[in-house]
Design an enzyme around this catalytic site. Structure first.
Site, PDB file in Angstrom:
ATOM      1  N   GLY A  25       0.698  -1.257   0.123  1.00 34.85           N
ATOM      2  CA  GLY A  25      -0.149  -0.006  -0.016  1.00 34.85           C
ATOM      3  C   GLY A  25       0.685   1.135   0.019  1.00 34.85           C
ATOM      4  N   THR A  26       2.163   1.261   0.282  1.00 33.04           N
ATOM      5  CA  THR A  26       2.785   2.434   0.529  1.00 33.04           C
ATOM      6  C   THR A  26       4.311   2.123  -0.055  1.00 33.04           C
ATOM      7  OG1 THR A  26       3.735   1.774   2.510  1.00 33.04           O
ATOM      8  CG2 THR A  26       1.963   3.036   2.644  1.00 33.04           C
ATOM      9  N   LEU A  28       7.991   1.472  -1.678  1.00 30.19           N
ATOM     10  CA  LEU A  28       8.473   0.758  -2.546  1.00 30.19           C
ATOM     11  C   LEU A  28       7.604  -0.330  -2.971  1.00 30.19           C
ATOM     12  CD1 LEU A  28      12.179   0.350  -1.359  1.00 30.19           C
ATOM     13  CD2 LEU A  28      11.429   1.651  -3.196  1.00 30.19           C
ATOM     14  N   ARG A  76       2.502 -11.179  10.488  1.00 29.07           N
ATOM     15  CA  ARG A  76       2.823 -11.925  11.732  1.00 29.07           C
ATOM     16  C   ARG A  76       1.984 -13.202  12.278  1.00 29.07           C
ATOM     17  NH1 ARG A  76       4.227  -6.560  15.105  1.00 29.07           N
ATOM     18  NH2 ARG A  76       2.250  -6.094  14.102  1.00 29.07           N
ATOM     19  N   TYR A 156      22.752  -4.569   4.779  1.00 27.83           N
ATOM     20  CA  TYR A 156      23.052  -4.732   5.960  1.00 27.83           C
ATOM     21  C   TYR A 156      22.540  -6.280   6.382  1.00 27.83           C
ATOM     22  CZ  TYR A 156      18.918  -2.582   8.181  1.00 27.83           C
ATOM     23  OH  TYR A 156      17.624  -2.167   8.396  1.00 27.83           O
TER      24      TYR A 156
HETATM   25  C1  HXC Z   1      12.559   1.786  20.238  1.00 25.28           C
HETATM   26  C2  HXC Z   1      10.491   1.091  19.836  1.00 25.28           C
HETATM   27  C3  HXC Z   1      10.307   1.953  18.677  1.00 25.28           C
HETATM   28  C4  HXC Z   1      11.386   2.798  18.487  1.00 25.28           C
HETATM   29  C5  HXC Z   1       8.479   0.953  18.745  1.00 25.28           C
HETATM   30  N1  HXC Z   1       9.265   0.370  19.836  1.00 25.28           N
HETATM   31  N2  HXC Z   1       9.075   1.790  18.224  1.00 25.28           N
HETATM   32  N3  HXC Z   1      11.392   0.952  20.455  1.00 25.28           N
HETATM   33  N4  HXC Z   1      12.502   2.917  19.263  1.00 25.28           N
HETATM   34  N5  HXC Z   1      11.546   3.957  17.731  1.00 25.28           N
HETATM   35  C6  HXC Z   1       8.743  -0.727  20.765  1.00 25.28           C
HETATM   36  C7  HXC Z   1       7.581  -0.440  21.299  1.00 25.28           C
HETATM   37  O1  HXC Z   1       8.040   0.536  22.592  1.00 25.28           O
HETATM   38  C8  HXC Z   1       7.161  -1.671  21.892  1.00 25.28           C
HETATM   39  O2  HXC Z   1       7.785  -2.131  23.099  1.00 25.28           O
HETATM   40  C9  HXC Z   1       7.248  -2.650  20.598  1.00 25.28           C
HETATM   41  O3  HXC Z   1       8.332  -1.821  19.967  1.00 25.28           O
HETATM   42  C10 HXC Z   1       6.148  -2.473  19.590  1.00 25.28           C
HETATM   43  O4  HXC Z   1       5.670  -1.409  19.569  1.00 25.28           O
HETATM   44  P1  HXC Z   1       4.459  -1.424  18.632  1.00 25.28           P
HETATM   45  O5  HXC Z   1       4.012   0.286  18.305  1.00 25.28           O
HETATM   46  O6  HXC Z   1       3.313  -1.940  19.395  1.00 25.28           O
HETATM   47  O7  HXC Z   1       4.278  -2.296  17.373  1.00 25.28           O
HETATM   48  P2  HXC Z   1       3.801  -2.296  16.192  1.00 25.28           P
HETATM   49  O8  HXC Z   1       2.168  -1.518  16.246  1.00 25.28           O
HETATM   50  O9  HXC Z   1       3.825  -3.775  15.767  1.00 25.28           O
HETATM   51  O10 HXC Z   1       4.543  -1.505  14.802  1.00 25.28           O
HETATM   52  C11 HXC Z   1       5.723  -1.819  14.442  1.00 25.28           C
HETATM   53  C12 HXC Z   1       6.873  -0.933  14.363  1.00 25.28           C
HETATM   54  C13 HXC Z   1       6.480   0.439  13.578  1.00 25.28           C
HETATM   55  C14 HXC Z   1       7.964  -1.508  13.716  1.00 25.28           C
HETATM   56  C15 HXC Z   1       7.228  -0.487  15.731  1.00 25.28           C
HETATM   57  O11 HXC Z   1       7.365   1.406  13.350  1.00 25.28           O
HETATM   58  C16 HXC Z   1       5.901   0.121  12.126  1.00 25.28           C
HETATM   59  O12 HXC Z   1       4.720  -0.242  12.085  1.00 25.28           O
HETATM   60  N6  HXC Z   1       6.519   0.089  11.354  1.00 25.28           N
HETATM   61  C17 HXC Z   1       6.068  -0.207   9.758  1.00 25.28           C
HETATM   62  C18 HXC Z   1       6.709   0.439   8.767  1.00 25.28           C
HETATM   63  C19 HXC Z   1       8.145   0.829   8.681  1.00 25.28           C
HETATM   64  O13 HXC Z   1       8.958   0.484   9.558  1.00 25.28           O
HETATM   65  N7  HXC Z   1       8.975   0.852   7.686  1.00 25.28           N
HETATM   66  C20 HXC Z   1      10.202   1.108   7.335  1.00 25.28           C
HETATM   67  C21 HXC Z   1      10.934   0.246   6.589  1.00 25.28           C
HETATM   68  S1  HXC Z   1      12.463   0.570   6.170  1.00 25.28           S
HETATM   69  P3  HXC Z   1       7.217  -2.159  24.485  1.00 25.28           P
HETATM   70  O14 HXC Z   1       8.147  -3.011  25.120  1.00 25.28           O
HETATM   71  O15 HXC Z   1       7.085  -0.731  24.833  1.00 25.28           O
HETATM   72  O16 HXC Z   1       5.618  -2.727  24.410  1.00 25.28           O
HETATM   73  C22 HXC Z   1      13.552  -0.397   6.027  1.00 25.28           C
HETATM   74  C23 HXC Z   1      14.858   0.090   5.318  1.00 25.28           C
HETATM   75  C24 HXC Z   1      16.073  -0.476   5.702  1.00 25.28           C
HETATM   76  O17 HXC Z   1      13.406  -1.447   6.554  1.00 25.28           O
HETATM   77  C25 HXC Z   1      17.407   0.133   5.056  1.00 25.28           C
HETATM   78  C26 HXC Z   1      17.259   1.483   4.788  1.00 25.28           C
HETATM   79  C27 HXC Z   1      18.471   2.115   4.134  1.00 25.28           C
HETATM   80  P1  NAP Z   2       7.192   1.316   3.934  1.00 23.02           P
HETATM   81  O1  NAP Z   2       6.523   2.254   2.993  1.00 23.02           O
HETATM   82  O2  NAP Z   2       7.036   1.681   5.524  1.00 23.02           O
HETATM   83  O3  NAP Z   2       6.857   0.086   3.766  1.00 23.02           O
HETATM   84  C1  NAP Z   2       6.633  -0.960   4.740  1.00 23.02           C
HETATM   85  C2  NAP Z   2       5.118  -1.883   4.677  1.00 23.02           C
HETATM   86  O4  NAP Z   2       4.989  -2.874   5.471  1.00 23.02           O
HETATM   87  C3  NAP Z   2       3.924  -0.724   4.787  1.00 23.02           C
HETATM   88  O5  NAP Z   2       3.237  -0.516   3.605  1.00 23.02           O
HETATM   89  C4  NAP Z   2       3.279  -1.351   6.142  1.00 23.02           C
HETATM   90  O6  NAP Z   2       1.903  -1.258   6.090  1.00 23.02           O
HETATM   91  C5  NAP Z   2       3.597  -2.840   5.792  1.00 23.02           C
HETATM   92  N1  NAP Z   2       3.616  -3.583   7.112  1.00 23.02           N
HETATM   93  C6  NAP Z   2       4.327  -3.354   8.452  1.00 23.02           C
HETATM   94  N2  NAP Z   2       3.974  -3.953   9.418  1.00 23.02           N
HETATM   95  C7  NAP Z   2       3.093  -5.150   8.728  1.00 23.02           C
HETATM   96  C8  NAP Z   2       2.604  -6.179   9.278  1.00 23.02           C
HETATM   97  N3  NAP Z   2       2.728  -6.648  10.643  1.00 23.02           N
HETATM   98  N4  NAP Z   2       1.816  -6.787   8.572  1.00 23.02           N
HETATM   99  C9  NAP Z   2       1.438  -6.286   7.023  1.00 23.02           C
HETATM  100  N5  NAP Z   2       2.028  -5.643   6.827  1.00 23.02           N
HETATM  101  C10 NAP Z   2       2.929  -4.669   7.482  1.00 23.02           C
HETATM  102  O7  NAP Z   2       8.879   1.326   3.613  1.00 23.02           O
HETATM  103  P2  NAP Z   2       9.573   1.009   2.508  1.00 23.02           P
HETATM  104  O8  NAP Z   2      10.756   1.927   2.526  1.00 23.02           O
HETATM  105  O9  NAP Z   2       8.529   1.097   1.400  1.00 23.02           O
HETATM  106  O10 NAP Z   2      10.174  -0.457   2.677  1.00 23.02           O
HETATM  107  C11 NAP Z   2       9.564  -1.428   1.629  1.00 23.02           C
HETATM  108  C12 NAP Z   2      10.733  -2.470   1.827  1.00 23.02           C
HETATM  109  O11 NAP Z   2      12.055  -2.080   1.255  1.00 23.02           O
HETATM  110  C13 NAP Z   2      10.893  -3.116   3.226  1.00 23.02           C
HETATM  111  O12 NAP Z   2      11.205  -4.686   3.241  1.00 23.02           O
HETATM  112  C14 NAP Z   2      12.459  -2.482   3.436  1.00 23.02           C
HETATM  113  O13 NAP Z   2      13.098  -3.142   4.570  1.00 23.02           O
HETATM  114  C15 NAP Z   2      13.258  -2.333   2.388  1.00 23.02           C
HETATM  115  N6  NAP Z   2      14.247  -1.382   2.078  1.00 23.02           N
HETATM  116  C16 NAP Z   2      13.811  -0.177   2.035  1.00 23.02           C
HETATM  117  C17 NAP Z   2      14.664   0.670   1.964  1.00 23.02           C
HETATM  118  C18 NAP Z   2      14.484   2.223   1.645  1.00 23.02           C
HETATM  119  O14 NAP Z   2      15.419   2.935   1.593  1.00 23.02           O
HETATM  120  N7  NAP Z   2      13.304   2.713   1.556  1.00 23.02           N
HETATM  121  C19 NAP Z   2      16.104   0.328   2.012  1.00 23.02           C
HETATM  122  C20 NAP Z   2      16.255  -0.896   2.051  1.00 23.02           C
HETATM  123  C21 NAP Z   2      15.545  -1.843   2.001  1.00 23.02           C
HETATM  124  P3  NAP Z   2       0.860  -1.261   7.123  1.00 23.02           P
HETATM  125  O15 NAP Z   2       1.614  -0.282   8.171  1.00 23.02           O
HETATM  126  O16 NAP Z   2      -0.333  -0.740   6.387  1.00 23.02           O
HETATM  127  O17 NAP Z   2       0.726  -2.510   7.752  1.00 23.02           O
END
Ligand code: HXC
Ligand code: NAP
Length: 294
Positions: A25-26, A28, A76, A156
């Protein structure tokens, strides 16, 4: 517009394929889903937020004219994963390709993380990819479909990285699964597994969590990249479309890095010598010549 920003494959390259993109939905995931649909695929997108999926699927199908199906779920939860797959097969009759793209990530000193913080990221990235791969694999094996899986990892996954340890740990597991199943299921069932390791590609999800404005000056990724720019979504979508297509029928067990040379810049011990000016190189050369003469 640069060539890398343009669509690369022939228009019908993915016709007849049903492609499921987790996290579609968002970011990449959305960009890949959009391009797959442009190339004729029927696309399924899934993530937790139904309203985001609905808006994205409408945006894609109105642009491409091809059907897009969405189903909310949490990667999950195994029941949720089964439910997404079942509904998708009911809608489109089959699924040919799985893209494990959903992820969770944040930056933090590791000693400050709770076990639930670790569990959350490992759950989304590693267990989520396992859940979808196992369920799709069983469906393909049972129905004799030579499906293929594309896992989105990161560089990484093999170097490791401080401050994103849950993500690095999980991505390393996904990479190991990619290579392991490429062999096991490749040989037995003709199912391909590959991965892309992107460098920095601007997305709201990644940028908000990993490059917060307050510390951007310290970690601006462009400073580390030999090609001095971040990635463009279309160039990643071009690579992904090729890798899931039948043009890549012999590609199996591969991880393709798309990062402008970023991780190798960090690995080479002398790569930071780009900071030395031409004048300084000249001074060093003169000193060397002087020493040789005396
Ligand atoms: C430390 C954190 C935290 C943070 C959450 N937690 N955010 N701890 N620093 N910034 C802790 C919370 O306190 C909680 O622990 C536990 O994690 C779960 O938090 P929730 O908010 O309940 O989790 P959840 O709703 O499952 O959300 C998952 C999430 C959130 C990962 C925390 O950020 C998310 O929804 N992310 C989805 C999208 C995303 O991350 N996109 C980026 C991908 S980029 P406690 O103990 O307090 O209960 C990527 C790029 C890689 O991967 C390379 C780039 C170059
Ligand atoms: P993003 O827009 O935040 O994408 C992450 C997606 O995962 C969101 O659409 C989120 O949607 C979904 N998601 C998170 N938790 C989920 C769950 N429990 N169940 C189902 N869906 C879930 O970030 P992005 O940058 O596009 O990342 C996409 C991929 O590229 C990831 O694998 C990331 O590690 C990889 N990547 C990104 C970069 C970069 O620079 N952007 C670099 C290296 C690798 P909901 O919140 O609606 O669930």
């Amino acid at each position: 517009m640069e060539n890398y920003q343009k669509p690369m494959l022939k228009e019908d390259s993915l016709e007849g394929k049903v492609i499921l993109v987790t996290g579609g939905g968002t970011g990449l995931g959305k960009s890949m889903a959009m391009y797959f649909s442009e190339l004729g695929a029927k696309v399924v997108i899934t993530s937790r937020r139904e309203e985001v999926l609905k808006a994205t699927s409408e945006e894609i199908s109105s642009k491409t004219g091809n059907e897009v199906f969405y189903k909310a779920g949490d990667v999950r939860e195994i029941d949720s994963v089964r439910n997404v797959i079942k509904a998708s097969i009911e809608k489109f009759g089959t699924i040919n390709v799985l893209v494990n793209n959903a992820a969770g990530n944040f930056i933090s000193p590791t000693e400050q993380l709770s076990h639930r913080a670790f569990q959350s990221v490992i759950g989304i990235v590693l267990q989520g990819s396992i859940n979808f791969t196992l369920e799709m694999g069983r469906f393909w094996i049972e129905n004799k479909i030579p499906g293929n899986v594309l896992n989105i990892v990161t560089t990484y996954a093999w170097t490791g990285s401080g401050y994103t340890v849950p993500s690095a740990t999980a991505k390393a597991g996904v990479l190991a699964m990619t290579r392991s199943l490429a062999v096991e299921w490749g040989r037995k069932y003709g199912i391909r597994h590959n991965a892309i390791a992107p460098g920095p590609f601007p997305t709201k999800g990644a940028w908000e969590r990993l490059f917060p404005e307050e510390i951007h000056h310290l970690i601006d990724p462009t400073n580390r990249i030999p090609l001095k720019r971040v990635g463009d979504h279309q160039e990643l979508a071009n690579l992904a479309a090729y890798m899931v297509s039948d043009f890549a029928a012999y590609l199996n067990g591969e991880v393709i890095t798309l990062d402008g040379g970023e991780w190798l810049q960090g690995a080479g011990q002398f790569s930071d010598l780009h900071a030395i000016s031409d004048e300084m190189w000249e001074m060093l050369a003169q000193a060397r010549r002087h020493k040789r003469k005396n």
